[in-house]
Scaffold this active site. Sequence first.
Site, PDB file in Angstrom:
ATOM      1  N   TYR A 181     107.779  -4.024 -17.784  1.00  0.00           N
ATOM      2  CA  TYR A 181     107.212  -2.729 -18.191  1.00  0.00           C
ATOM      3  C   TYR A 181     108.328  -1.778 -18.638  1.00  0.00           C
ATOM      4  O   TYR A 181     108.293  -1.229 -19.742  1.00  0.00           O
ATOM      5  CB  TYR A 181     106.446  -2.162 -16.997  1.00  0.00           C
ATOM      6  CG  TYR A 181     105.984  -0.721 -17.090  1.00  0.00           C
ATOM      7  CD1 TYR A 181     104.920  -0.346 -17.925  1.00  0.00           C
ATOM      8  CD2 TYR A 181     106.553   0.272 -16.284  1.00  0.00           C
ATOM      9  CE1 TYR A 181     104.472   0.969 -17.959  1.00  0.00           C
ATOM     10  CE2 TYR A 181     106.104   1.582 -16.315  1.00  0.00           C
ATOM     11  CZ  TYR A 181     105.065   1.926 -17.144  1.00  0.00           C
ATOM     12  OH  TYR A 181     104.609   3.231 -17.180  1.00  0.00           O
ATOM     13  N   ARG A 337     114.505   8.083  -7.416  1.00  0.00           N
ATOM     14  CA  ARG A 337     114.322   8.625  -8.766  1.00  0.00           C
ATOM     15  C   ARG A 337     114.196  10.137  -8.736  1.00  0.00           C
ATOM     16  O   ARG A 337     113.120  10.668  -8.497  1.00  0.00           O
ATOM     17  CB  ARG A 337     113.021   8.094  -9.364  1.00  0.00           C
ATOM     18  CG  ARG A 337     113.093   6.676  -9.793  1.00  0.00           C
ATOM     19  CD  ARG A 337     111.901   6.426 -10.686  1.00  0.00           C
ATOM     20  NE  ARG A 337     111.629   5.024 -10.725  1.00  0.00           N
ATOM     21  CZ  ARG A 337     110.455   4.487 -10.539  1.00  0.00           C
ATOM     22  NH1 ARG A 337     109.404   5.243 -10.278  1.00  0.00           N
ATOM     23  NH2 ARG A 337     110.307   3.192 -10.614  1.00  0.00           N
TER      24      ARG A 337
HETATM   25  P1  NAD Z   1      95.936   5.275 -17.219  1.00  0.00           P
HETATM   26  O1  NAD Z   1      95.926   3.804 -17.031  1.00  0.00           O
HETATM   27  O2  NAD Z   1      95.070   6.093 -16.332  1.00  0.00           O
HETATM   28  O3  NAD Z   1      95.562   5.627 -18.734  1.00  0.00           O
HETATM   29  C1  NAD Z   1      95.865   4.813 -19.826  1.00  0.00           C
HETATM   30  C2  NAD Z   1      94.632   4.770 -20.714  1.00  0.00           C
HETATM   31  O4  NAD Z   1      94.948   4.016 -21.892  1.00  0.00           O
HETATM   32  C3  NAD Z   1      93.439   4.070 -20.049  1.00  0.00           C
HETATM   33  O5  NAD Z   1      92.299   4.890 -20.073  1.00  0.00           O
HETATM   34  C4  NAD Z   1      93.241   2.804 -20.892  1.00  0.00           C
HETATM   35  O6  NAD Z   1      91.869   2.436 -21.018  1.00  0.00           O
HETATM   36  C5  NAD Z   1      93.826   3.242 -22.233  1.00  0.00           C
HETATM   37  N1  NAD Z   1      94.249   2.084 -23.028  1.00  0.00           N
HETATM   38  C6  NAD Z   1      95.121   1.112 -22.648  1.00  0.00           C
HETATM   39  N2  NAD Z   1      95.240   0.201 -23.627  1.00  0.00           N
HETATM   40  C7  NAD Z   1      94.422   0.596 -24.633  1.00  0.00           C
HETATM   41  C8  NAD Z   1      94.106   0.051 -25.903  1.00  0.00           C
HETATM   42  N3  NAD Z   1      94.649  -1.103 -26.308  1.00  0.00           N
HETATM   43  N4  NAD Z   1      93.240   0.731 -26.698  1.00  0.00           N
HETATM   44  C9  NAD Z   1      92.673   1.882 -26.276  1.00  0.00           C
HETATM   45  N5  NAD Z   1      92.940   2.442 -25.070  1.00  0.00           N
HETATM   46  C10 NAD Z   1      93.797   1.805 -24.261  1.00  0.00           C
HETATM   47  O7  NAD Z   1      97.459   5.758 -17.109  1.00  0.00           O
HETATM   48  P2  NAD Z   1      98.077   7.241 -17.012  1.00  0.00           P
HETATM   49  O8  NAD Z   1      98.589   7.468 -15.642  1.00  0.00           O
HETATM   50  O9  NAD Z   1      97.127   8.226 -17.600  1.00  0.00           O
HETATM   51  O10 NAD Z   1      99.359   7.050 -17.933  1.00  0.00           O
HETATM   52  C11 NAD Z   1      99.414   7.415 -19.305  1.00  0.00           C
HETATM   53  C12 NAD Z   1     100.782   7.090 -19.871  1.00  0.00           C
HETATM   54  O11 NAD Z   1     101.816   7.708 -19.103  1.00  0.00           O
HETATM   55  C13 NAD Z   1     101.121   5.598 -19.895  1.00  0.00           C
HETATM   56  O12 NAD Z   1     101.817   5.298 -21.077  1.00  0.00           O
HETATM   57  C14 NAD Z   1     102.044   5.400 -18.715  1.00  0.00           C
HETATM   58  O13 NAD Z   1     102.930   4.326 -18.911  1.00  0.00           O
HETATM   59  C15 NAD Z   1     102.753   6.742 -18.666  1.00  0.00           C
HETATM   60  N6  NAD Z   1     103.233   7.039 -17.299  1.00  0.00           N
HETATM   61  C16 NAD Z   1     102.431   7.613 -16.353  1.00  0.00           C
HETATM   62  C17 NAD Z   1     102.926   7.893 -15.093  1.00  0.00           C
HETATM   63  C18 NAD Z   1     102.128   8.595 -14.025  1.00  0.00           C
HETATM   64  O14 NAD Z   1     102.753   9.096 -13.106  1.00  0.00           O
HETATM   65  N7  NAD Z   1     100.805   8.680 -14.100  1.00  0.00           N
HETATM   66  C19 NAD Z   1     104.241   7.545 -14.772  1.00  0.00           C
HETATM   67  C20 NAD Z   1     105.020   6.934 -15.738  1.00  0.00           C
HETATM   68  C21 NAD Z   1     104.507   6.693 -17.003  1.00  0.00           C
END
Ligand code: NAD
Length: 385
Positions: A181, A337
Site C-alpha cells: 500500500y 508517526r
Molecule cells: P474509505 O475506504 O472509507 O473510502 C474510499 C472510497 O473509495 C470507498 O467509498 C470506496 O467504495 C471508493 N472506491 C474505492 N475504489 C473505487 C473504485 N475503483 N471506483 C469507485 N470508487 C471506489 O477510505 P477513507 O478513510 O475515506 O480514505 C480516503 C483516502 O484517504 C484513501 O485514498 C486513503 O488511502 C487515504 N487515507 C485515509 C486515512 C484515514 O485516516 N482515514 C489515512 C491515510 C490515508
Amino acid sequence: MARVDLDGNAIKPMTICMIGAGGFIGSHLCEKLMSDTSHTVLAVDVYNDKIKHLLEPESLPWSGRIQFHRLNIKNDSRLEGLIKCSDLTINLAAICTPADYNTRPLDTIYSNFIDALPVVKYCLENNKRLIHFSTCEVYGKTIGSFLPKDSPLCQDPAYYILKEDASPCIFGSVEKQRWSYACAKQLIERLIYAEGAENGLEFTIVRPFNWIGPRMDFIPGIDGPSEGVPRVLACFSNNLLRREPLKLVDGGESQRTFIYIKDAIEAVLLMIENPARASGHIFNVGNPNNEVTVRQLVEMMTKVYSKVSGEDAIQTPTVDVSSKEFYGEGYDDSDKRIPDMTIINKQLGWNPKTSLWDLLESTLTYQHRTYAEAIKQAIAKPSAN
Ligand code: NAD
C-alpha cells in the site's frame, strides 16, 4: 455575507468531481461542502450509503448541488466527462485497510496506483486541478526505529518527526507485503509530482495521519461482512459494543497520532478554496498533540465507552495476539508517526483543535447510538432460534 479565501478574495462557487465520495472521508467532506459552501459536488463511488442523508429527500437545502454517479473508476468511460466538466478533482478512492495490504496485495497495488493513473491523465489533459489523497504510511518506519533502544538519539525529534520535504520513506523487504500500500501510494505521489514538474499539472497531495470519527469503515456482521477486519477504530468499537476483550496486536506498542475527522476536513476545505497556496504542495494532516501507543488508545477507548454507554468495562478488557495471527503472513508495522506541521501552518495557517479524549467521546457516542441496539439483537438471535 460572501465567503473569502485566506487572501481576502471572494470565493467563487466551483464544481468538484469527488472520487470515493461515498467513503469515510468523502462523506464528511460532502457534508461540509453542502452545509458551509456553495460548491457543487459530482460524487463518484460504487457505494452511497454514507452520503444517502445528503442525497435524499429532494427538499434538502443543497439539493441540486450534489449528484451521485455510481461508477467504478477501473472501467468506466464516464469518468473523463465528469472530470472535464469540473473545476477540481479530488481522488479519495482506494483500498486502504491494513488487513488487505498483505492478504490482497495485488488489489491494493492496482487500486492505489494503476486505478489512479487515468484520473491523473484526465486532469492533465483537460487542464484541471487535482487534490490526491495519499497516506502518512509513505514515510514507513522512522530512522529512530533502527537505533538501539537506549540511544539518546531516540529522544531527538530529527530521528522521528516526519517532514514532507525532508524525511526518507523507509519500507520493509518485498516479502513484507504490508508495504504494498505505502509503496503504491509513494509511486503515485512521485508520478503526480513529476507531472507537475514536467507538464505543469496543478496538484496538491494530502498525507492523512489517522483521521478518525463517525462513519469510519463498518461494524462486522452489522453493516459489513462478519469476517471483515476494518481499521483500528472500528475493530475496537466492535469489541466494546459486543463486550469482548480488545485485541492488542504485538503488545500494542506502536505509537500513533489521531486526529478528529472534522478538524482534518477544515484543512481540506482550505486546500480546496486556496489553490494558489495549496498547489504544488504535499501536506501532512494530523494532530501531533494526540500521540498514544495503541495500548493507551485501548485504555482510553475503554474508559470513554463506559462513560458514554453507562456500562462498566468487562473484567479482562484486552487480550494479546501476534500480528501473524491477526493479520497473517507478511505483516509489518511503522513504529511511530508524528507529523511535522510547518508546511501546512505556513501555507494555510491551519492547526488541529480536538483532544483525543474529546474526539473519542464524540465518536464512541455515535458508535453506541448507531450500533448498540443492532448488536444486542444480533447477539440475541442465535438463542432465539
Ligand atoms: P474509505 O475506504 O472509507 O473510502 C474510499 C472510497 O473509495 C470507498 O467509498 C470506496 O467504495 C471508493 N472506491 C474505492 N475504489 C473505487 C473504485 N475503483 N471506483 C469507485 N470508487 C471506489 O477510505 P477513507 O478513510 O475515506 O480514505 C480516503 C483516502 O484517504 C484513501 O485514498 C486513503 O488511502 C487515504 N487515507 C485515509 C486515512 C484515514 O485516516 N482515514 C489515512 C491515510 C490515508
